[in-house]
Structure formats: C-alpha cells, structure tokens
Design a protein around this motif. Structure first.
Motif, PDB file in Angstrom:
ATOM      1  N   GLU A   1     -10.707  -2.898  -6.531  1.00  0.00           N
ATOM      2  CA  GLU A   1     -11.602  -2.227  -5.596  1.00  0.00           C
ATOM      3  C   GLU A   1     -11.266  -2.561  -4.138  1.00  0.00           C
ATOM      4  OE1 GLU A   1     -15.583  -1.927  -7.119  1.00  0.00           O
ATOM      5  OE2 GLU A   1     -16.279  -1.994  -5.027  1.00  0.00           O
ATOM      6  N   GLU A   2     -11.075  -3.847  -3.895  1.00  0.00           N
ATOM      7  CA  GLU A   2     -10.774  -4.275  -2.519  1.00  0.00           C
ATOM      8  C   GLU A   2      -9.475  -3.663  -2.001  1.00  0.00           C
ATOM      9  OE1 GLU A   2     -12.593  -8.803  -2.780  1.00  0.00           O
ATOM     10  OE2 GLU A   2     -10.440  -8.495  -2.830  1.00  0.00           O
ATOM     11  N   GLN A   3      -8.498  -3.549  -2.904  1.00  0.00           N
ATOM     12  CA  GLN A   3      -7.168  -3.098  -2.480  1.00  0.00           C
ATOM     13  C   GLN A   3      -6.946  -1.600  -2.729  1.00  0.00           C
ATOM     14  OE1 GLN A   3      -4.983  -4.883  -0.824  1.00  0.00           O
ATOM     15  NE2 GLN A   3      -6.072  -6.829  -0.927  1.00  0.00           N
TER      16      GLN A   3
ATOM     17  N   ASN B   1      -4.001   3.074  -9.648  1.00  0.00           N
ATOM     18  CA  ASN B   1      -3.708   3.169 -11.073  1.00  0.00           C
ATOM     19  C   ASN B   1      -4.247   1.959 -11.813  1.00  0.00           C
ATOM     20  OD1 ASN B   1      -2.047   5.599 -10.696  1.00  0.00           O
ATOM     21  ND2 ASN B   1      -0.783   4.158  -9.544  1.00  0.00           N
ATOM     22  N   PHE B   2      -5.543   2.024 -12.084  1.00  0.00           N
ATOM     23  CA  PHE B   2      -6.204   0.954 -12.807  1.00  0.00           C
ATOM     24  C   PHE B   2      -6.704   1.496 -14.133  1.00  0.00           C
ATOM     25  CE2 PHE B   2     -10.476  -1.080 -13.600  1.00  0.00           C
ATOM     26  CZ  PHE B   2      -9.952  -2.180 -14.244  1.00  0.00           C
TER      27      PHE B   2
ATOM     28  N   VAL C   1      -2.289  -5.038   0.169  1.00  0.00           N
ATOM     29  CA  VAL C   1      -1.042  -4.895  -0.589  1.00  0.00           C
ATOM     30  C   VAL C   1      -0.150  -3.866   0.098  1.00  0.00           C
ATOM     31  CG1 VAL C   1      -2.096  -5.509  -2.800  1.00  0.00           C
ATOM     32  CG2 VAL C   1      -1.955  -3.092  -2.152  1.00  0.00           C
ATOM     33  N   TRP C   2       1.171  -3.964  -0.197  1.00  0.00           N
ATOM     34  CA  TRP C   2       2.105  -3.112   0.548  1.00  0.00           C
ATOM     35  C   TRP C   2       1.906  -1.627   0.284  1.00  0.00           C
ATOM     36  CZ3 TRP C   2       3.724  -3.171  -4.449  1.00  0.00           C
ATOM     37  CH2 TRP C   2       4.660  -2.260  -4.863  1.00  0.00           C
ATOM     38  N   ASP C   3       1.544  -1.281  -0.968  1.00  0.00           N
ATOM     39  CA  ASP C   3       1.361   0.136  -1.294  1.00  0.00           C
ATOM     40  C   ASP C   3       0.490   0.261  -2.545  1.00  0.00           C
ATOM     41  OD1 ASP C   3       1.490   2.792  -1.982  1.00  0.00           O
ATOM     42  OD2 ASP C   3       3.640   2.993  -1.579  1.00  0.00           O
ATOM     43  N   PRO C   4      -0.808   0.533  -2.362  1.00  0.00           N
ATOM     44  CA  PRO C   4      -1.712   0.559  -3.524  1.00  0.00           C
ATOM     45  C   PRO C   4      -1.378   1.653  -4.536  1.00  0.00           C
ATOM     46  CG  PRO C   4      -2.880   1.203  -1.502  1.00  0.00           C
ATOM     47  CD  PRO C   4      -1.498   0.805  -1.090  1.00  0.00           C
ATOM     48  N   SER C   5      -0.561   2.622  -4.146  1.00  0.00           N
ATOM     49  CA  SER C   5      -0.226   3.689  -5.106  1.00  0.00           C
ATOM     50  C   SER C   5       0.900   3.264  -6.054  1.00  0.00           C
ATOM     51  CB  SER C   5       0.174   4.969  -4.360  1.00  0.00           C
ATOM     52  OG  SER C   5       1.432   4.790  -3.756  1.00  0.00           O
TER      53      SER C   5
END
Ligand code: IPM
Ligand code: SF4
Length: 415
Positions: free
Chosen positions: A87-89, A93-94, A54-58
C-alpha cells in the motif's frame, strides 16, 4: 563474436554492446518478485537503506503463496507487513492469499516475457527462463537493493546446454527428463552455469513442460534455466502479456558454451530417492511403500499434471494406509480442473484437494510427514526434513508416477 543467450540478454540489460562469461555487469531489472516468506526481510533491509520510494512500483510483483492462508501468528504478521508495504509503495502487482504459487502465476498472468532480466527472492525463479528470460533467485537483502535502485550486479555465467533428443515413451514426462539429467551431472553439476534446454525433445514440449526443466535447473546448481523462445513461447506470451519482448538465441560456436548431449528415447520413469535430488533411479528399480503422495508445487502442479494424474486415478481408490494431497498451482489451474471434472476424480478417489499454495512442498503446512513416514512428491526437493520430520523420507517423481503409486500404496511405474 558468437554469444550465448545469457550473454546477449545481460548485455542488453546492462546497456553494453558486448559482454562475455566472467564479466561483472550491472543490469537493469525488468521484474522483481518477492513473496510472503522472503518479502518481510527485503522490506526490513529496504527500510534500513533509507530510500523512500521503490524505483518502479510497476515492476515489482508480490504474490503470497508459501504460508497461505496464514498458518501461524508469525505468518499472519508477515502478511500484514507485506500488505502495508504494497500500500505504501503503490505496488501494482500484488496477489493476496488466493492467487497461487509465485512461479506459476508470474508467467500465467503475463509478468514474464522473453529477453527480460527477472530476479526473485526465491531459488526457483529460474523457472521463468523457460520463456527465454534470464531469471534467477537472489537473497532478500539483494532484493532490497533492487527495490531501491532497480539494478543488480551479476557475474555473466558460462552455459551448459543440454541438447535433448529422442521421443519420450508413454508415461515419461519432462520431470523424468530433468531428474535423469540431474542424476547424471549431480547436484553441483552446473554450479553457477546458465543451463539451457534445447533439442528436438524440448521443441516438442509445451511451455508448461519446459517450465518443469527450467524449474529444476537450480537443483544442479544452475544460475538460470533457459529455453530458446519459439512460436510456442510467443503464442503463450501474447495470450497473457502486452509487454514488449525480445528474442535471443545462443550461437552454437560461442566460446563459453558447453554442449551436453542427452538421448531420452529409452528413458523410463525416474524417481529421486532420499535425501538428495541427484540420487535418481528408474522407478522399476525401487520398491518402497508410501504414506503420503503430494501432487502440486511450482514443478508439477500445472493443469497437464492434474490431467495426467486424473487419467490414472479415474474410477480408482487410493490405497488404504496412503493419503494423497492435491494442490493446483494457481487459481486459473484450479478453475480449469474444476471445469474439466478433475477435482471430482481426485476427491472420489479419496484425495484431499486444497487451494493453491506451496503447502507441503517445503514442509510448511497442509500435510507434513512424521518420523518414519515416506512421502512421494511431484515437487523439486527431497532434503532431510523437507516435508516434515527429519526422520521421514521424500521421493520425487512425475504426476503420473505419483497417481499410479497412490493407488498401489507403493512407488510404481504407471501402466
Ligand atoms: C522459502 C524460499 C526461500 C524457498 C526458496 O528459495 O526456494 C522455497 O520456495 C523453497 O522451495 O525452498
Ligand atoms: S512450490 Fe515449493 S519449490 Fe516452489 S516456490 Fe513453493 S516452496 Fe518453493
């Protein structure tokens, strides 16, 4: 040239000096939200695109709220798909099954600040406009593109600005104001318009109450529901977030602005009758017995709603033949309600209190209605079948009307 808030925010996000209503822009996304129900399709589409990371996991926020705890094997499977993706990415914020409804926890946990562009794979993402962000619902496949690129195209909307004046009567709340507005303009009264809520009545409202207005912008077709940020917004945001923010306001002579004056000084408690959100009447004109009352949702499951309802329910008993469900919109609200003794009041009155989730709002679980039954709900939609049987009926109201009606077994004005 004079501009609206939406034009200014979308110009900032697309790196342009100037954009105006009707322009197509490609905006950088500040926050992208998807949940347990719409997330799996976004993940599937993302995998089909073939981007690895993904472009930005944050910048991605994933709360579980619609079917929590898992109410079927299918929803348990959805949860597994989403946990694996998180987890993979390395999604930072989950929020698993115990946090609350997405549109409550995003602002509450500091993911929303003024001036941002926020997209969510959920139509009520417009809620976050209450903090001065351009925030809107998108489809799951569009979300897959956002996951991949961090950008999305928008047609810059025109603005309907509701200038609301007058002091609200006792027992009249933000919910009555927005139901009344939707009743006046109709369910298509702001189609693809940015709805802005302004004026002295809105300035006097808390941030929570402003969220009620913004939340229901989509119910008149709005692209987003904005409130200009002020000191209250800044205070709310600073207590929750350390992200930088930018304050944008609308120029009142902006060419794409349409101002609608609303005077609420004589407004009575309102109710949306079946089967459309714009079928709105004063509660005093409605005489309907109810089977179920639902106090909760991203519209009116906040602490102020629980307080309003508890004030009315204290020492009282819910009418025989009527059941009441109370679902705080988040863990934070639930814990404050426990501390303040509100939960005890609800349970003593005979209500069922459940852990934060969407629950019966969309007829998912935790209390559906059957054929011929009538629900009075503090949520935002009353379409046929919304809370269970298509042969049932759903009315929408404030928390105060819901509580007073639970005691009487019929829809009444709170005294
Ligand atoms: C499940 C989701 C797609 C839906 C929405 O987008 O609004 C739900 O939250 C609702 O309120 O109907
Ligand atoms: S509480 Fe209801 S309206 Fe809000 S996100 Fe959940 S299902 Fe949608």
């Amino acid at each position: 040239m004079s501009k609206t808030m939406s034009e200014k925010i979308l110009a900032r996000a697309s790196g342009k000096k100037n954009v105006e209503a009707g322009d197509i822009v490609i905006a950088n996304i500040d926050v992208a939200m998807t949940h347990d129900l719409t997330g799996p399709l976004s993940v599937q589409s993302f995998n089909e695109i073939g981007t690895e990371k993904v472009w930005d996991p944050s910048k991605i926020v994933i709360p579980f709220d619609h079917q929590v705890p898992a109410d079927s094997i299918d929803s348990a499977t959805n949860h597994i798909i989403m946990r694996k993706f998180v987890e993979e990415q390395n999604i930072e914020n989950f929020y698993d099954v115990n946090a609350g409804v997405c549109h409550q926890i995003l602002p509450e946990l500091g993911h929303v600040v003024p001036g941002e562009v926020i997209v969510g794979a959920d139509s009520h993402t417009c809620t976050h406009g209450a903090l001065g962000a351009f925030s809107t619902g998108i489809g799951s496949t569009d979300m897959a593109m956002v996951f991949s690129e961090g950008k999305l195209w928008f047609k810059v909307p025109e603005t309907n600005r509701f200038e609301i004046s007058g002091q609200l009567n006792d027992n009249v709340y933000a919910k009555d104001v927005i139901l009344n507005i939707i009743g006046q303009v109709g369910a298509d009264g702001s189609t693809y318009k940015a709805c802005e809520f302004a004026g002295e009545t809105v300035s006097n409202m808390s941030v929570s109450d402003r969220m009620v207005l913004s939340n229901m912008a989509i119910e008149m077709g709005g692209k987003t529901g904005l409130v200009e940020p002020d000191e209250k917004t800044i205070e709310y945001v600073k207590a929750r977030s350390n992200k930088p923010y930018k304050l944008f306001k609308t120029d009142l002579d902006a060419p794409s602005l349409n101002i609608i004056d609303i005077d609420v000084s004589d407004l009575e408690p309102q109710v949306a009758c079946p089967h459309n959100v714009d079928n709105v009447k004063p509660v005093s004109e409605v005489d309907v017995e109810i089977d179920q009352v639902f106090l909760g949702s991203c519209t009116n499951g906040r602490l102020s709603d629980l307080r309003d309802a508890a004030r009315i329910l204290k020492g009282k008993t819910i009418a025989k033949g009527t059941r009441m469900l109370v679902i705080p919109a988040s863990k934070e609200i639930y814990m404050k309600a426990l501390d303040e003794g509100l939960i005890k009041i609800f349970v003593e009155a005979g209500a069922l209190v459940s852990a934060p989730c969407c629950g019966p709002c969309l007829g998912g679980h935790t209390g559906l209605i059957g054929a011929g039954e009538v629900s009075l709900s503090t949520s935002n939609r009353n379409f046929k079948g919304r809370q269970g049987s298509p042969e049932g009926e759903v009315y929408l109201s404030s928390a105060a009307v819901a509580a007073a009606s639970a005691i009487e077994g019929k829809i009444v004005v709170p005294q």
